[in-house]
Design a protein around this motif. Structure first.
Motif, PDB file in Angstrom:
ATOM      1  N   PHE A  40     -17.260 -44.303 -45.249  1.00 50.95           N
ATOM      2  CA  PHE A  40     -16.278 -43.871 -46.251  1.00 50.95           C
ATOM      3  C   PHE A  40     -16.032 -42.372 -46.134  1.00 50.95           C
ATOM      4  N   GLY A  41     -17.106 -41.559 -46.309  1.00 53.12           N
ATOM      5  CA  GLY A  41     -16.941 -40.122 -46.191  1.00 53.12           C
ATOM      6  C   GLY A  41     -18.049 -39.361 -46.886  1.00 53.12           C
ATOM      7  N   THR A  42     -17.874 -38.039 -46.943  1.00 51.28           N
ATOM      8  CA  THR A  42     -18.881 -37.149 -47.505  1.00 51.28           C
ATOM      9  C   THR A  42     -18.264 -36.274 -48.591  1.00 51.28           C
ATOM     10  N   PHE A  43     -18.952 -36.173 -49.715  1.00 49.84           N
ATOM     11  CA  PHE A  43     -18.572 -35.275 -50.802  1.00 49.84           C
ATOM     12  C   PHE A  43     -19.496 -34.069 -50.755  1.00 49.84           C
ATOM     13  N   PHE A  44     -18.945 -32.855 -50.884  1.00 50.87           N
ATOM     14  CA  PHE A  44     -19.784 -31.667 -50.912  1.00 50.87           C
ATOM     15  C   PHE A  44     -19.088 -30.555 -51.682  1.00 50.87           C
ATOM     16  N   GLU A  66     -13.582 -16.504 -58.716  1.00 51.98           N
ATOM     17  CA  GLU A  66     -14.388 -17.337 -57.822  1.00 51.98           C
ATOM     18  C   GLU A  66     -14.757 -18.618 -58.538  1.00 51.98           C
ATOM     19  N   ARG A  67     -14.906 -19.672 -57.745  1.00 53.60           N
ATOM     20  CA  ARG A  67     -15.170 -20.976 -58.330  1.00 53.60           C
ATOM     21  C   ARG A  67     -15.762 -21.902 -57.279  1.00 53.60           C
ATOM     22  N   ASN A  68     -16.334 -22.998 -57.759  1.00 56.00           N
ATOM     23  CA  ASN A  68     -16.833 -24.038 -56.884  1.00 56.00           C
ATOM     24  C   ASN A  68     -15.801 -25.160 -56.841  1.00 56.00           C
ATOM     25  N   VAL A  69     -15.626 -25.747 -55.655  1.00 60.45           N
ATOM     26  CA  VAL A  69     -14.637 -26.792 -55.459  1.00 60.45           C
ATOM     27  C   VAL A  69     -15.311 -27.982 -54.795  1.00 60.45           C
ATOM     28  N   VAL A  70     -15.068 -29.178 -55.313  1.00 56.89           N
ATOM     29  CA  VAL A  70     -15.580 -30.396 -54.700  1.00 56.89           C
ATOM     30  C   VAL A  70     -14.626 -30.789 -53.572  1.00 56.89           C
ATOM     31  N   THR A  71     -15.201 -31.066 -52.413  1.00 57.29           N
ATOM     32  CA  THR A  71     -14.418 -31.409 -51.238  1.00 57.29           C
ATOM     33  C   THR A  71     -14.861 -32.761 -50.705  1.00 57.29           C
ATOM     34  N   PHE A  72     -13.933 -33.484 -50.131  1.00 56.32           N
ATOM     35  CA  PHE A  72     -14.217 -34.787 -49.531  1.00 56.32           C
ATOM     36  C   PHE A  72     -13.737 -34.780 -48.099  1.00 56.32           C
ATOM     37  N   LYS A  73     -14.615 -35.194 -47.199  1.00 57.52           N
ATOM     38  CA  LYS A  73     -14.243 -35.336 -45.789  1.00 57.52           C
ATOM     39  C   LYS A  73     -14.368 -36.809 -45.445  1.00 57.52           C
TER      40      LYS A  73
END
Length: 88
Positions: A40-44, A66-73
């Motif tokens: 499926f993929g990776t969340f980080f 500045e901020r943190n962002v959830v990314t999906f590959k």
């Protein structure tokens, strides 16, 4: 509803499974761990530094904090399935 139709499992069980999956994802992302779901993929989490951005309407510069962002590959298997009919 789609999972219910595909599996035939009671909707109460499906709701519990989906809720548990999402809570595990949220917990791991909060702890800054990568979470990989096979095929499926990776969340980080990515930390973005502050920067200057411009509003395209009024051309005024603003500081973006500045901020943190959830990314999906997406995994290669998922990409292949999504693009199967596109290439033909």
């Amino acid at each position: 509803n789609n999972i219910f139709k595909e599996t035939g499992l009671p909707s109460v069980y499906i709701l519990k499974i989906v809720d548990d999956l999402i809570s595990i994802l949220k917990k791991n992302i909060y702890l800054k761990k990568k979470t990989k779901i096979k095929n499926f993929g990776t969340f980080f989490l990515i930390k973005k530094n502050k920067r200057i951005g411009r509003n395209p309407k009024d051309k005024i510069n603003h500081e973006i904090s500045e901020r943190n962002v959830v990314t999906f590959k997406a995994a290669d298997d998922l990409k292949k399935k999504l693009n199967f009919n596109v290439e033909r």
